[in-house]
Design a protein around this motif. Sequence first.
Motif, PDB file in Angstrom:
ATOM      1  N   ILE A  25       0.776  -1.172   0.011  1.00  0.00           N
ATOM      2  CA  ILE A  25       0.110   0.125  -0.172  1.00  0.00           C
ATOM      3  C   ILE A  25       0.812   1.175   0.018  1.00  0.00           C
ATOM      4  N   LYS A  26       1.968   1.145   0.740  1.00  0.00           N
ATOM      5  CA  LYS A  26       2.920   2.357   0.902  1.00  0.00           C
ATOM      6  C   LYS A  26       3.395   2.734  -0.620  1.00  0.00           C
ATOM      7  N   PHE A  27       4.017   1.548  -1.212  1.00  0.00           N
ATOM      8  CA  PHE A  27       4.563   1.708  -2.474  1.00  0.00           C
ATOM      9  C   PHE A  27       3.461   2.323  -3.537  1.00  0.00           C
ATOM     10  N   PHE A  28       2.251   2.020  -3.538  1.00  0.00           N
ATOM     11  CA  PHE A  28       1.161   2.366  -4.221  1.00  0.00           C
ATOM     12  C   PHE A  28       0.731   3.841  -4.060  1.00  0.00           C
ATOM     13  N   VAL A  29       0.631   4.307  -2.643  1.00  0.00           N
ATOM     14  CA  VAL A  29       0.019   5.502  -2.366  1.00  0.00           C
ATOM     15  C   VAL A  29       1.260   6.446  -2.677  1.00  0.00           C
ATOM     16  N   GLY A  30       2.652   6.152  -2.194  1.00  0.00           N
ATOM     17  CA  GLY A  30       3.534   6.785  -2.428  1.00  0.00           C
ATOM     18  C   GLY A  30       3.710   7.220  -3.776  1.00  0.00           C
ATOM     19  N   GLY A  31       3.647   6.330  -5.095  1.00  0.00           N
ATOM     20  CA  GLY A  31       3.872   6.531  -6.288  1.00  0.00           C
ATOM     21  C   GLY A  31       2.815   7.551  -6.679  1.00  0.00           C
ATOM     22  N   GLN A  32       1.454   7.242  -6.293  1.00  0.00           N
ATOM     23  CA  GLN A  32       0.226   8.040  -6.610  1.00  0.00           C
ATOM     24  C   GLN A  32       0.129   9.284  -6.221  1.00  0.00           C
ATOM     25  N   TYR A  33       0.439   9.636  -4.927  1.00  0.00           N
ATOM     26  CA  TYR A  33       0.427  10.780  -4.303  1.00  0.00           C
ATOM     27  C   TYR A  33       1.699  11.117  -3.484  1.00  0.00           C
ATOM     28  N   LYS A  34       2.365  11.716  -4.430  1.00  0.00           N
ATOM     29  CA  LYS A  34       3.869  12.028  -3.883  1.00  0.00           C
ATOM     30  C   LYS A  34       3.747  13.121  -3.024  1.00  0.00           C
ATOM     31  N   THR A  35       3.105  13.907  -3.300  1.00  0.00           N
ATOM     32  CA  THR A  35       3.012  15.303  -2.682  1.00  0.00           C
ATOM     33  C   THR A  35       2.645  15.143  -1.190  1.00  0.00           C
ATOM     34  N   PHE A  36       1.409  14.607  -1.103  1.00  0.00           N
ATOM     35  CA  PHE A  36       0.900  14.246   0.209  1.00  0.00           C
ATOM     36  C   PHE A  36       1.724  13.251   0.906  1.00  0.00           C
ATOM     37  N   SER A  37       2.402  12.123   0.351  1.00  0.00           N
ATOM     38  CA  SER A  37       3.095  11.154   0.962  1.00  0.00           C
ATOM     39  C   SER A  37       4.388  11.835   1.930  1.00  0.00           C
ATOM     40  N   LYS A  38       4.928  12.759   0.803  1.00  0.00           N
ATOM     41  CA  LYS A  38       6.034  13.528   1.513  1.00  0.00           C
ATOM     42  C   LYS A  38       5.562  14.224   2.813  1.00  0.00           C
ATOM     43  N   MET A  39       4.423  14.849   2.688  1.00  0.00           N
ATOM     44  CA  MET A  39       4.038  15.695   3.884  1.00  0.00           C
ATOM     45  C   MET A  39       3.622  14.897   5.251  1.00  0.00           C
ATOM     46  N   ILE A  40       3.258  13.751   4.959  1.00  0.00           N
ATOM     47  CA  ILE A  40       2.908  12.667   6.038  1.00  0.00           C
ATOM     48  C   ILE A  40       4.304  12.109   6.529  1.00  0.00           C
ATOM     49  N   GLY A  41       5.447  12.154   5.634  1.00  0.00           N
ATOM     50  CA  GLY A  41       6.517  11.484   6.088  1.00  0.00           C
ATOM     51  C   GLY A  41       6.350  10.100   6.047  1.00  0.00           C
ATOM     52  N   LEU A  42       5.894   9.601   4.831  1.00  0.00           N
ATOM     53  CA  LEU A  42       5.802   8.298   4.300  1.00  0.00           C
ATOM     54  C   LEU A  42       7.100   7.636   4.110  1.00  0.00           C
ATOM     55  N   LYS A  43       7.342   6.483   4.589  1.00  0.00           N
ATOM     56  CA  LYS A  43       8.727   5.823   4.285  1.00  0.00           C
ATOM     57  C   LYS A  43       8.355   4.567   3.576  1.00  0.00           C
TER      58      LYS A  43
END
Length: 507
Positions: free
Chosen positions: A222-240
Motif C-alpha cells: 500500500i505504501k508503494f502504491f500511495v507513495g507513487g500515486q500521491y507523492k506530495t501528500f506522501s512527503k507531507m505525512i513523512g511516508l517511508k
Amino acid sequence: MELINLILAAFVSLSLIIFYFLRRLQSQWSRLGIPAANRPHLLFGNVKGLGQTEHSYSILQRLYWEFKQQKLKVGGFMNFFQPAILVIDPDIAKSVLVRDFNVFHDRGIFVDTVGDPLSGGLFSLEGTQWRAMRQKLTPTFTSGRMRYMYGTVMEVAQEMKKFLAENCHREDLVMKDVLQRFTMDVIGNVAFGIQCNAMNIPDSDFARMGRKAFEVDAIRFIKFFVGGQYKTFSKMIGLKVVPPDVASFFMKIAENTVLLRESENVKRNDFMSLLLEIKNKGKLSTEPNSGGEGITVAEMAAQCFIFFTAGFETSSTTMNFCLYELAMNPELQERLRGEIREAIAKDDGALTYETLLEMDFLDRVVSETLRKYPPVDNVFRMTDRQYTIPDTQYTIPANTFVQIPVYSMHHDAEYFPDPDRFDPDRFLPAAIRERPPFTYLPFGEGPRICIGLRFGQMLAKIGLVTLLNNFRFRPTPQTPKKLVFHPKLFTLSPKSAVYHKIEPLQG
C-alpha cells in the motif's frame, strides 16, 4: 436521534461521493475513446488478487491476450483505482522506452531523498536528479570496470564451490538458498565492502536485513502504491517505503565504510571505491565527461542499497531457473559443460574475464533463461505530459501509468514459437534478426535500461560456470514438471522449493 441521522446522512453522502469519484475514474478510458478491459472491481480495478493470490505476470498476461485478440496496439485498464495503459505492440514499446523517452523518463515511484534517503536509488529517481546520478554512475558499470571487480566475484564463487562440495549430499539442500547466499556475499562485498559470509552464516545481521529489504507485505505494498500515486501528500505525512530498521542498518554500514576508508586510505576493487572517487572528485578520474558535483554519503548509501536489493535477488533467481532447466534438459547441460571445460582449459585452468564473455552457448543459455523467466515481469513508465500514441487516434493524459508486459511478450508464440520450451538457439544471430525488435526486454531498454546489466550477467555466468564445471544437476522425484511462481514477491520466484540431485564431478 437527530445526531445519529446526521451522521448516517454524512456517511451515505461521503460513500456516494467516493463511489461517484471511483466510477468516474473507471470511465476515463471510455470517455477518451480508448478500448479498455471489462468489469473492473470498484476498488481493485482489473488487478484483483495482485500480490496476494496472483503474481502481476499472470494478471498482465490475461489483459495482454484480451487486448491482443482484439488486435489492439494498447489497451486501458484499472490498476486498483489508477487508470493505466498496457502496451501490446512492440513498436509502441520502442516509442515509450526510446523514441519518446522525453515523455516517459520517469517510473512514477515514490522518492523522498530527505525524509527517506534510501528511496533515492537510481531506479526510483526522476527528472534532473535521475539524469545527474545516471551520468555519474554510468562509468562505474563499463566493461572495463567489470574487469575491475571480476576477481572479487571469482573468489566468492570458490567459497560457494567449497560449500556445495561439503553439502551436496544433503537431501534438504535448496539451490535457491545457496545461490542467494552467493549473490549476497558478492554484492555485500562489492557494494559495501563487507565480508558478509552468508554462505556459512545464513542468519547474519546483513543477511537478515537484506532479506527484509526485499519482503513485501500488504502494508508495504500500500505504501508503494500511495507513495507513487500521491507523492506530495506522501512527503507531507513523512511516508517511508524502506523499513526504518533496514534503512538505519544500511545507512550506518555506508557511513562506517566511508569513514574507515577515508581515514585509513583503504583501496579496494569494488563499487564503494568508485563511489568514493565520485564523492570526492565529482567524477571518476579516468572518465573526463562523467561530470557534475560529487555525491553525499546518503546518496552513496542509496545507490549501494538499490545495487544490493536489485542485484542479489534477480541474479540468484536467474541462476536458479537456469539450473532447473539444465537439470530438466540434460543434453543442454552436457553441451554447456563441454563449452565451459574447453574455455577453462584454454585459460590453463583459470578462467579470464575475456574468455567468459566469449562463451557463446553460455550466453545463449542465460539469454533463454531470462526470456522464459524475466526477473521483473513488466517495465513501467509515467507520462509527464499529454501524449498521442503513435499510429493510433488515442491520446492519454499526463501522469498516466504505462506498463509493458515483458513476460507476456517473452511467451507470445508469434515472437517465440513454442514459448514454454527451453531453447537457447532462439538467440542465434539469424533467429534474433527474424524477431521484431523490443520483444525481448529482460533489462528494459533505452536510456533507463538496467545500469547493472553487465554486472548481473557477469555474476550469473561466473556462478553457473563454477557450479557446472564441478557438479552435475539432475531432477529428483520432488522436482516439479512446471514451476509455479510466488504471488507475493516482486520478482519471479518459485513458490515451492526446487530440489536437485547434485553429483560432484572429477576435474
